[in-house]
Every structure is written in C-alpha cells, then in structure tokens.
Design an enzyme around this catalytic site. Structure first.
Site, PDB file in Angstrom:
ATOM      1  N   GLN A 228       0.810  -1.216   0.000  1.00 51.34           N
ATOM      2  CA  GLN A 228       0.000   0.000   0.000  1.00 51.34           C
ATOM      3  C   GLN A 228       0.845   1.267   0.000  1.00 51.34           C
ATOM      4  O   GLN A 228       0.381   2.324  -0.427  1.00 51.34           O
ATOM      5  CB  GLN A 228      -0.988  -0.005   1.172  1.00 51.34           C
ATOM      6  N   HIS A 231       1.521   3.193  -3.385  1.00 54.38           N
ATOM      7  CA  HIS A 231       0.595   4.141  -4.027  1.00 54.38           C
ATOM      8  C   HIS A 231       1.125   5.570  -4.057  1.00 54.38           C
ATOM      9  O   HIS A 231       0.669   6.381  -4.847  1.00 54.38           O
ATOM     10  CB  HIS A 231      -0.761   4.125  -3.308  1.00 54.38           C
ATOM     11  N   GLU A 276      -8.377   2.671   5.954  1.00 56.92           N
ATOM     12  CA  GLU A 276      -9.091   2.260   4.738  1.00 56.92           C
ATOM     13  C   GLU A 276      -9.187   0.727   4.689  1.00 56.92           C
ATOM     14  O   GLU A 276     -10.257   0.177   4.512  1.00 56.92           O
ATOM     15  CB  GLU A 276      -8.324   2.795   3.518  1.00 56.92           C
ATOM     16  N   HIS A 277      -8.041   0.065   4.831  1.00 53.88           N
ATOM     17  CA  HIS A 277      -7.998  -1.402   4.830  1.00 53.88           C
ATOM     18  C   HIS A 277      -7.476  -1.910   6.166  1.00 53.88           C
ATOM     19  O   HIS A 277      -6.491  -1.375   6.673  1.00 53.88           O
ATOM     20  CB  HIS A 277      -7.019  -1.939   3.780  1.00 53.88           C
ATOM     21  N   ASP A 310      -8.003  -5.483  -4.091  1.00 55.33           N
ATOM     22  CA  ASP A 310      -7.876  -4.375  -5.044  1.00 55.33           C
ATOM     23  C   ASP A 310      -8.212  -4.835  -6.455  1.00 55.33           C
ATOM     24  O   ASP A 310      -8.728  -4.061  -7.256  1.00 55.33           O
ATOM     25  CB  ASP A 310      -6.422  -3.853  -5.063  1.00 55.33           C
ATOM     26  N   HIS A 369     -49.716  24.592   7.717  1.00 50.09           N
ATOM     27  CA  HIS A 369     -49.567  23.141   7.829  1.00 50.09           C
ATOM     28  C   HIS A 369     -50.804  22.577   8.531  1.00 50.09           C
ATOM     29  O   HIS A 369     -51.365  21.568   8.118  1.00 50.09           O
ATOM     30  CB  HIS A 369     -48.313  22.782   8.652  1.00 50.09           C
TER      31      HIS A 369
END
Lengths: 377, 377
Positions: A228, A231, A276-277, A310, A369
């Site tokens: 990861q 990235h 995230e993961h 992924d 109303h």
C-alpha cells in the site's frame, strides 16, 4: 496551504462556470498539454481496443464477471409494508446520469471496473468517463473496460477542468453525481461542486493496518504493508501486533509499528486509526471482527491480502480514507440509486391520527400546515 | 453573492479552528446574543421538561412511537455469503458519535425526532445537539424530545459556530457526522466541514409539487401547496395538472402552475423539477409511481398531505431539496451506520485465481501489489 488549494481550485471552477468550454480548453492545454477534441471517437475506441492483447482481455472479462457476481447481490428491492390500511416504505430509483473520473498518473482500468459494474447493476442509464490524456491518447485498457461495460462516452479531460465540465455540463450533458478517485486537486474540486451534483466521497492516499499475532507469516505481513505504500509518498501502513518478533521483522521506513499487550488493544488502536484497509492475520481472526467499528474493509486470514481485494476478489476497492471510515463506507450499488419515501395513507387512519399533526403544527407555529390537515373531511 | 457567503463562512470556520473556544464565545455573543455556559445543565433540563404540558408530552410520545415503528424496519442486517470456500459481504457498524443541528427560527422539536429516532435505532452511542438559544434558553419541547431519546448533551450554540464546534471538537468532543437542517450560513458551514466530518446532505428551502387531475378536491390541493410556502420566501410550490379548472383555482402568488396534456407529461415535468415532496392526487395515483424517477418523497391520494408526513405519519421528513433528489434521498437508518466490506478468502480459491490479480497489477505497474500476491504459498 489548505486555504491556498481551496482558493486555487475555486478560481478555476468559477472560471469554467463563467466562460464554459473556452476555459476548459485553456486549462486542458495548460495542464494536460492537450488541445484536440475531448470526446474519444469511434475510430479511437476501435483502434485502442484492438491493441489490448487477447490474454489481457480475458483477464479483464473474468475480473468483471467476478465483480458482477459479487455486486448483483447488493441490488436493493422495494421495502414496502401495509399498516392500518396505509402503504409506507422506500422504493429505489437509479441515478439517471453519472460521471466517472479515472486518474491518469498510473493508468487505472481497475477504477473503471469498480465504479462501472455497480452502476450498471443499479440501472444507471448514462455514464460519462473523464480521464487525462497522455500524448493525446486514453489508455487502451481503460477504453476496453468502457466498451465492455457499454460506455461510449469517454472524454480526454483531467484534473479540475474534468470535474467542472461534468458538474456544470460544459462540453457534455451535466451529470447528477460524480464518482472516482483523483489527486488533491481533483478531490478539492469534487468537494467544491458537492451540492451542485452528488459525489461518492473524498479519496485520499491509501492506507493499510494489519493486526497480527505470532502465528502470522512475517513475509506475508511485510509484503502487504509495503504494497500500500507503493501508491505514493503520503500512503500509510500500520502494524498492530502482540508479537515482538513480528514487530522487529516489519520495522522499516514507512511502516508504523505498534506493539500491544493484547489483540483487543490492537483492535481498539485500529478503531482510532479508522484505516481504509484492515487485515487481521491471527490464529482466530473471526473472533476479533466484533471489536472492529471503524475500517473501510476488513480482510481476514493469510489469503486475503489487500492487493487481492484491489484487483480480483470481486469486492469493491473504493473505500473511505483519512479517517473517513468513522462516518463513511465502501462503494456499493446503493450509492447509484436513491431511496424515495413512498406513502399512501388511508382515510380512516388519517382522520383518527391527524390530531397529533395538528397539535405539533401549533407548537411549531405552522398555521398553514395545520390547515392542510384540518381541511380534509 | 455565493462567493461572498463562501468566504464569510470560511473565515469564521478558520478562526474557530485557530482560536478555539474563545472564537466560539465571541461569535455566540455577536450572533445569538448569548454569553453563558453552552451546555444545558441538569436543572435547566428538569425545569424545561416540566414546563411542557401533559397533553403535549403525550402527543410527542405517540409521534415518537410511530417514528420508531416505521424506522425499525430499516435497520440493516449483515449481508454475508460463502462462495468457493470464501466468505464475503457487508457488515454494518453504527457511527460512534453524531452532532444534530436544530434550527432556532421556529422551534422545531420535530427535527430532533426525525434525526434522533433513526440514530437510536442504528445504535449510535453518543449524540450532541446544538441549537441557538432564545433569551438564553433552549426551547422546552426540544429538551423534552432530547430527554425522551436519552440525549443529555445539548448545547446553546447556533449558526456557523455550532457547526465549527461540532466538526473541530471545540467546547465538546468532536463528532463523526453532522445532521440536521439550517439556514444558508449553517448549510455553507456544513458544506465546508464535509471531509473533516460526514454530513447528512444540504438542506434548502422547502418544495412541493402536486400532480392532480380533475378528480382532485381543489381545496385540498391548494391547502397543500400553500402549506409548504409557509416555510419561507424561498420555498416553492408547483401544480402539475391536466385540469384547467384546478389550474385556475390554484393560480395565485407563489404557486407555479403547469397545465399538461396528459398525466405522463406531468410525471416527466416532476422528474425535471426533482422536488423534495411530490403529491399525486389523481383517480389512480399508483399507476403513475413507476414514471417517477426524481423526488425525495411521493405521497399518494387525498389523505397523504405533506404536513401529515412532516409531523405524524412516522415517515422521515428530512428530504433532498433544490434538485438534490437527482442524486440523494430521504434520511434513513442506513445514514447512521457504515457498511464495512468483509472478506476471508480460502487458500484454494486464492491460489487458483491470483493470476488475474497478478496480471492486472502488472498492467497498472504495481510491482509491490504483485509481490504481495505472489509471495503466498
């Protein structure tokens, strides 16, 4: 810095709203070095698609099939019920037209699969894809995936100008909601057009946290953590472990190691990070799941590495980052439909219960109303 | 004008982020004329709650019960399945801590019911309510509803400073997501803090569209149209009708009348407007539902006026406005939970299928992603 980014992106968006296609052309030339037609032509499509090797087409086809099978189960059905002679519930309607941003840096055909498949299953009729051109061309794999998903509207447009074009309908029909990841300029642009159109969320740098005990294979854990970080420089990787040996094995640049006394402590630390993961590679990973509150995805055991998710498992890889797992979740078919509240109240039920509404309208000072409820016989 | 609003609100938010509680105090004094403790004390709670008449407590209690019964059906369950020895699916986790903004102008206890009930059903543990004080006090009905829902954290805070305090955790613990309607300053503030926290959506002025034919009672239709205009000068009301007589009957200031040739035309016009509320008062209203794509809520027949849904039906009255029904929907229990992607892949399945992922990682140039899949035996 943040304020600067906000102002910089805001200026470009206002300019696009004001000057339309002329502004888009200028930014496209300045940032993407591109000045031709934006929409990919049929010939370009054919040419690109033919350039994808047979074997790779097969790989993409099988991957799309796996995604399709997984996401098909998510399609929501009407949730209606009848009570006291009245009908209530939610019905679902696909969004009519969406925009999908596919980043340029590394060509990411997988992004288009991850967004396009649930969109198709939801029943979205129109999809426009924007992606920055490289040497005036769109990556052939991206075009092959588009074709496979029945998307013929692809534009050579990147960055803020792509988001502006989709949100304001410049050089194309305006979209209703924008999906897909991008760099910080693209994200800031998505944030700013939110309200004019819907957006799927804000995507930041990738993150992985691994909870592991002494039973975990160090080589696997380390490979996952490093994957990861690939990235980009802002990506983050945490190892939360009860094993001193594993902690030492994985200690290196970029990996944040936290040695915990118990696995429960690891789980609480994961909740604070809201990654995230989250991989759980322990002797009995299932037993920790109930302790996890904040994570985009939880992958259990030694054979569920993040890169598998992924690419080929069939699960969606669009996930909340930067702590957004505290309030947001994984991309799913429901993000491409809208729940519509439906009600048809029976006469008896209405007349019997309206006193509640009439009193509440009085309390809130809503005279008209009240009248709308009182006027009915 | 829009840019000015953006800059004005942005400046206040940055100031709150920088100077914290001191800034919040200053804005509170300037805008709400308030300078005491922000959190409502136990004594204030008791005093206020006792001031709500017995009859009104009963009305609120019965309304909350109706809301509870309706929303309880929305609670999502795990969606897991096993395929080829692997476990996949979504599990749901409540958001830990939310903020609820209750506008001041007209005291709106119903807002707190509409947000608080689905939040409780979702399992949200912590809720902080902010609402602008009037003469230094919070509306007793709001406090009664809070007590009923087990919310003891209520703050005398309004406007941009309330949103800033919740988002950045000033004078209280930071929240994860902010819910509730507000004026344009509150909305702009919510828009700007989106990303730091989640938000439920952007609420604008109220809207109603009514599709009606010659069978509709003019008095009912007109009363419903006018009821939504009561919310403020920016509210909108459309009549879409095939009946010239009804069109004439309802023609007056504020009502936009569209005379259509067929009911199908009315439906398409409604889809273009994408109204917050759509009433269908025709001979056979059910037959038009399938034509409606864009609307926050659809209410059928003569006994489902919008005010009934606003107050006592049990359905949620927090709905998308300003065309947001093109991409967003009604507030529901799912807005208070997060879907977490769960996967546990079997060894055989992983080893058999990983070639797909390995090839895709190659195509995308992700060397370390490939390694994470290859390293496993």
């Amino acid at each position: 810095m943040e304020v600067e980014l906000e102002e910089y992106v805001g200026k470009i968006l206002r300019d696009i709203r004001k000057r339309g296609i002329e502004a888009v052309r200028e930014y496209s030339e300045r940032f993407d070095g591109y000045s031709g037609d934006f929409r990919v032509s049929e010939e370009e499509f054919e040419e690109a698609v033919e350039s994808v090797p047979e074997g790779d087409r097969e790989v993409i086809l099988r991957t799309v099939e796996r995604l399709w099978e997984y996401h098909e189960r998510q399609k929501p059905k009407e949730e209606l019920f009848i009570k006291n002679g009245s009908l209530y519930g939610l019905i679902y309607r696909p969004i009519r037209r969406i925009g999908i941003y596919v980043p340029g840096g590394k060509p990411l055909p997988s992004t288009l699969m991850m967004v396009g498949v649930p969109a198709r299953i939801a029943g979205v009729k129109e999809m426009a894809v924007t992606t920055p051109p490289k040497d005036g061309k769109v990556n052939p794999y991206v075009l092959y995936v588009a074709q496979l998903l029945g998307i013929d509207e692809v534009y050579k447009l990147g960055g803020v100008q792509a988001i502006g074009a989709m949100a304001y309908g410049v050089g194309m029909k305006k979209v209703d909601k924008i999906f897909g990841p991008g760099n910080r300029f693209v994200n800031e642009a998505k944030r700013q057009v939110f309200g004019v159109v819907g957006i799927d969320g804000l995507a930041g740098p990738s993150e992985i946290a691994v909870i592991a005990d002494g039973s975990a294979e160090g080589e696997y854990v380390l490979a996952d953590l490093l994957s990861q970080l690939e990235h980009g420089r802002e990506s983050r990787a945490w190892l939360l472990t009860t094993s001193r040996e594993l902690a030492e094995y994985c200690s290196r640049d970029g990996v944040e190691v936290v040695l915990c006394g118990t696995l429960e402590e690891c789980a609480e630390k994961a909740n604070e990070i809201a990654p995230e993961h989250l991989e759980i590679i322990t002797e009995r990973p299932m037993e920790l799941v109930e302790l996890i509150e904040n994570a985009g995805a939880v992958y259990l055991g030694p054979y569920t590495p993040v890169p598998a998710a992924d690419y080929f498992l069939g699960v969606n890889h669009v996930l909340p980052t930067g702590g957004a797992a505290r309030f947001g979740g994984v991309l799913k078919v429901r993000d491409f439909v809208k729940p519509v509240s439906l009600a048809m109240v029976g006469r008896e039920e209405f007349l019997r219960e309206r006193e509640l509404g009439i009193r509440l309208a009085e309390v809130e000072g809503m005279e008209l109303h009240r009248r709308s409820m009182e006027v009915r016989r």
